[in-house]
Design a protein around this motif. Structure first.
Motif, mmCIF file in Angstrom:
data_model
loop_
_atom_site.group_PDB
_atom_site.id
_atom_site.type_symbol
_atom_site.label_atom_id
_atom_site.label_comp_id
_atom_site.label_asym_id
_atom_site.label_seq_id
_atom_site.Cartn_x
_atom_site.Cartn_y
_atom_site.Cartn_z
ATOM 1 N N THR A 8 0.832 -1.213 0.000
ATOM 2 C CA THR A 8 0.000 0.000 0.000
ATOM 3 C C THR A 8 0.855 1.247 0.000
ATOM 4 O O THR A 8 0.612 2.201 -0.728
ATOM 5 N N LEU A 9 1.902 1.258 0.864
ATOM 6 C CA LEU A 9 2.762 2.440 0.977
ATOM 7 C C LEU A 9 3.571 2.670 -0.282
ATOM 8 O O LEU A 9 3.969 3.786 -0.578
ATOM 9 N N SER A 10 3.841 1.588 -1.025
ATOM 10 C CA SER A 10 4.656 1.735 -2.230
ATOM 11 C C SER A 10 3.812 1.911 -3.486
ATOM 12 O O SER A 10 4.333 1.965 -4.584
ATOM 13 N N SER A 11 2.503 1.990 -3.299
ATOM 14 C CA SER A 11 1.626 2.136 -4.452
ATOM 15 C C SER A 11 1.779 3.523 -5.058
ATOM 16 O O SER A 11 2.209 4.469 -4.391
ATOM 17 N N PRO A 12 1.412 3.682 -6.331
ATOM 18 C CA PRO A 12 1.501 5.001 -6.963
ATOM 19 C C PRO A 12 0.682 6.061 -6.232
ATOM 20 O O PRO A 12 1.084 7.213 -6.158
ATOM 21 N N THR A 13 -0.479 5.667 -5.674
ATOM 22 C CA THR A 13 -1.308 6.650 -4.975
ATOM 23 C C THR A 13 -0.603 7.193 -3.743
ATOM 24 O O THR A 13 -0.591 8.397 -3.480
ATOM 25 N N ALA A 14 0.007 6.292 -2.951
ATOM 26 C CA ALA A 14 0.714 6.725 -1.757
ATOM 27 C C ALA A 14 1.927 7.580 -2.112
ATOM 28 O O ALA A 14 2.213 8.584 -1.462
ATOM 29 N N ALA A 15 2.637 7.182 -3.154
ATOM 30 C CA ALA A 15 3.803 7.966 -3.569
ATOM 31 C C ALA A 15 3.383 9.352 -4.034
ATOM 32 O O ALA A 15 4.030 10.357 -3.741
ATOM 33 N N ALA A 16 2.255 9.415 -4.757
ATOM 34 C CA ALA A 16 1.772 10.717 -5.220
ATOM 35 C C ALA A 16 1.355 11.596 -4.050
ATOM 36 O O ALA A 16 1.483 12.818 -4.103
ATOM 37 N N ALA A 17 0.826 10.984 -2.976
ATOM 38 C CA ALA A 17 0.418 11.764 -1.808
ATOM 39 C C ALA A 17 1.622 12.323 -1.063
ATOM 40 O O ALA A 17 1.569 13.406 -0.487
ATOM 41 N N ARG A 18 2.732 11.504 -1.058
ATOM 42 C CA ARG A 18 3.910 11.964 -0.342
ATOM 43 C C ARG A 18 4.641 13.062 -1.104
ATOM 44 O O ARG A 18 5.255 13.938 -0.503
ATOM 45 N N THR A 19 4.584 13.044 -2.417
ATOM 46 C CA THR A 19 5.349 13.994 -3.211
ATOM 47 C C THR A 19 4.958 15.443 -2.953
ATOM 48 O O THR A 19 5.828 16.292 -2.728
ATOM 49 N N PRO A 20 3.644 15.817 -2.953
ATOM 50 C CA PRO A 20 3.300 17.206 -2.650
ATOM 51 C C PRO A 20 3.752 17.635 -1.263
ATOM 52 O O PRO A 20 4.157 18.784 -1.074
ATOM 53 N N THR A 21 3.673 16.704 -0.285
ATOM 54 C CA THR A 21 4.101 17.048 1.063
ATOM 55 C C THR A 21 5.580 17.367 1.091
ATOM 56 O O THR A 21 6.007 18.367 1.686
ATOM 57 N N ARG A 22 6.391 16.533 0.450
ATOM 58 C CA ARG A 22 7.819 16.794 0.407
ATOM 59 C C ARG A 22 8.115 18.087 -0.335
ATOM 60 O O ARG A 22 8.981 18.875 0.060
ATOM 61 N N ARG A 23 7.400 18.310 -1.416
ATOM 62 C CA ARG A 23 7.613 19.533 -2.183
ATOM 63 C C ARG A 23 7.246 20.758 -1.346
ATOM 64 O O ARG A 23 7.942 21.771 -1.362
ATOM 65 N N ILE A 25 7.273 21.001 1.935
ATOM 66 C CA ILE A 25 8.301 21.190 2.959
ATOM 67 C C ILE A 25 9.552 21.823 2.356
ATOM 68 O O ILE A 25 10.172 22.708 2.945
ATOM 69 N N GLY A 26 9.908 21.368 1.150
ATOM 70 C CA GLY A 26 11.078 21.933 0.490
ATOM 71 C C GLY A 26 10.897 23.407 0.173
ATOM 72 O O GLY A 26 11.825 24.208 0.355
ATOM 73 N N VAL A 27 9.691 23.793 -0.273
ATOM 74 C CA VAL A 27 9.423 25.207 -0.575
ATOM 75 C C VAL A 27 9.490 26.041 0.702
ATOM 76 O O VAL A 27 10.079 27.136 0.720
ATOM 77 N N ARG A 28 8.917 25.533 1.777
ATOM 78 C CA ARG A 28 8.941 26.282 3.034
ATOM 79 C C ARG A 28 10.366 26.421 3.569
ATOM 80 O O ARG A 28 10.755 27.487 4.058
#
Length: 346
Positions: A8-23, A25-28
């Motif tokens: 579940t964690l490695s699914s494309p949906t989970a990865a897509a959810a993590r990407t905006p969060t990381r982005r 955090i990086g912008v902030r």
């Protein structure tokens, strides 16, 4: 067969959810780094700009070469003034963000809600009645005045049922009464007028290392308490019941926040006088990038509020040559139109 947790964690949906969060955090983080660079730049500018212009080389020699002709100007005048601006700016910016979070009022500000006026009235009283004329004596009265007015505004505004509009009206009313009292004290007592003339408009011009050393422990303590309350205040924003469900105590959160605001506003006002709009402007400017999350908003405010205060101080020196405009006047001119715009939008 049900999917495993790892799948579940490695699914494309989970990865897509993590990407905006990381982005995000990086912008902030990048924005905070940019703010730190701006802070360094305006700090150097504050030391270099004045009645006598200094180059970067002269600033360096003035800081680290006791035999340099610029050493006295930098060490006795520019450096204490800049350090006090850094401390007071951080104090006012964080206090404003804490007040807005605690009262859920986007117009909350230590100046607009009367907290600075309470500290000012207490200092004026101590000066006129007791003859106190130093920051070491003023600071205790400023803290007492700040906490009394904080409680009074909350009570007059309706206590737990207070609305942003009622708090703003209560603060405006107390502001008018307290600043009228300060003006009356100064007019009736010539000695107090001489002592408080620049202080009442908000000024960094009289800063020295004694002032910086006196207020620094109070401001640093207030910053630590305020930053430590970022996560609990985030929980309190969901409501008292939700905060309790998350293991937080609403009463303790409010008490800690009021303590932090009192330390920050009382110390800053005792050292610089009542400076308005810094605590209102900065949280609004950075909230578009950080969102309501105080874990990011408070560090941003601590970095960018000194940029605004020192920038206003430098601008006052440039516009007022050969004299200078006090920083409290400059921040009022800059902040007034934005405050009117915010009120009109609401």
């Amino acid at each position: 067969m049900e999917p495993t947790l790892s799948a579940t964690l490695s699914s494309p949906t989970a990865a897509a959810a993590r990407t905006p969060t990381r982005r995000r955090i990086g912008v902030r983080a990048a924005g905070l780094g940019t703010g730190l660079l701006l802070l360094v730049a305006v700090t150097v500018l504050s030391i270099a700009v004045g009645a006598k212009q200094l180059t970067l080389v002269e600033v360096w020699h003035g800081l680290f070469s006791p035999d340099a002709p610029e050493h006295a100007v930098v060490q006795q005048m520019r450096l204490p003034r800049t350090l006090l601006g850094l401390l007071a700016g951080a104090a006012l910016g964080v206090a404003g963000a804490l007040m807005q979070a605690l009262t859920r009022n986007p117009l909350a500000d230590p100046g607009l809600l009367g907290i600075n006026a309470g500290a000012s009235a207490a200092v004026a009283t101590a000066t006129a009645l007791l003859g106190i004329a130093s920051v070491r004596g003023w600071i205790w009265f400023a803290l007492l005045g700040a906490v009394i007015v904080t409680v009074a505004v909350h009570a007059v505004g309706g206590g737990r049922q207070a609305t942003p509009e009622r708090l703003a009206l209560a603060g405006a009313a107390l502001n008018a009464v307290l600043y009228s009292f300060v003006s009356a004290v100064m007019l009736l007592d010539a000695a107090s007028l001489d002592r408080l003339r620049f202080w009442t408009v908000g000024s960094l011009a009289t800063a020295d290392f004694t002032t910086v050393a006196t207020v620094a422990p109070f401001i640093l303590a207030g910053l630590l308490v305020g930053l430590a309350g970022a996560r609990p205040l985030n929980a309190l924003a969901l409501g008292d019941d939700a905060a309790r469900a998350l293991g937080a105590s609403p009463a303790l959160i409010r008490a800690g926040t009021v303590t932090a605001v009192t330390l920050l506003c009382g110390a800053a006002t005792a050292a610089c006088g009542p400076i308005v709009f810094v605590g209102l402007l900065v949280p609004h400017l950075v909230r578009a990038l950080t969102g309501p999350d105080l874990r990011w908003l408070l560090p941003y405010a601590a970095v960018l509020a000194p940029v605004l205060l020192l920038g206003a101080d430098v601008l006052g020196r440039v516009l007022g040559r050969p004299g200078e405009l006090q920083v409290g006047l400059v921040t009022a001119v800059l902040g007034g139109p934005l405050f009117l715009r915010l009120v009109a939008r609401r």
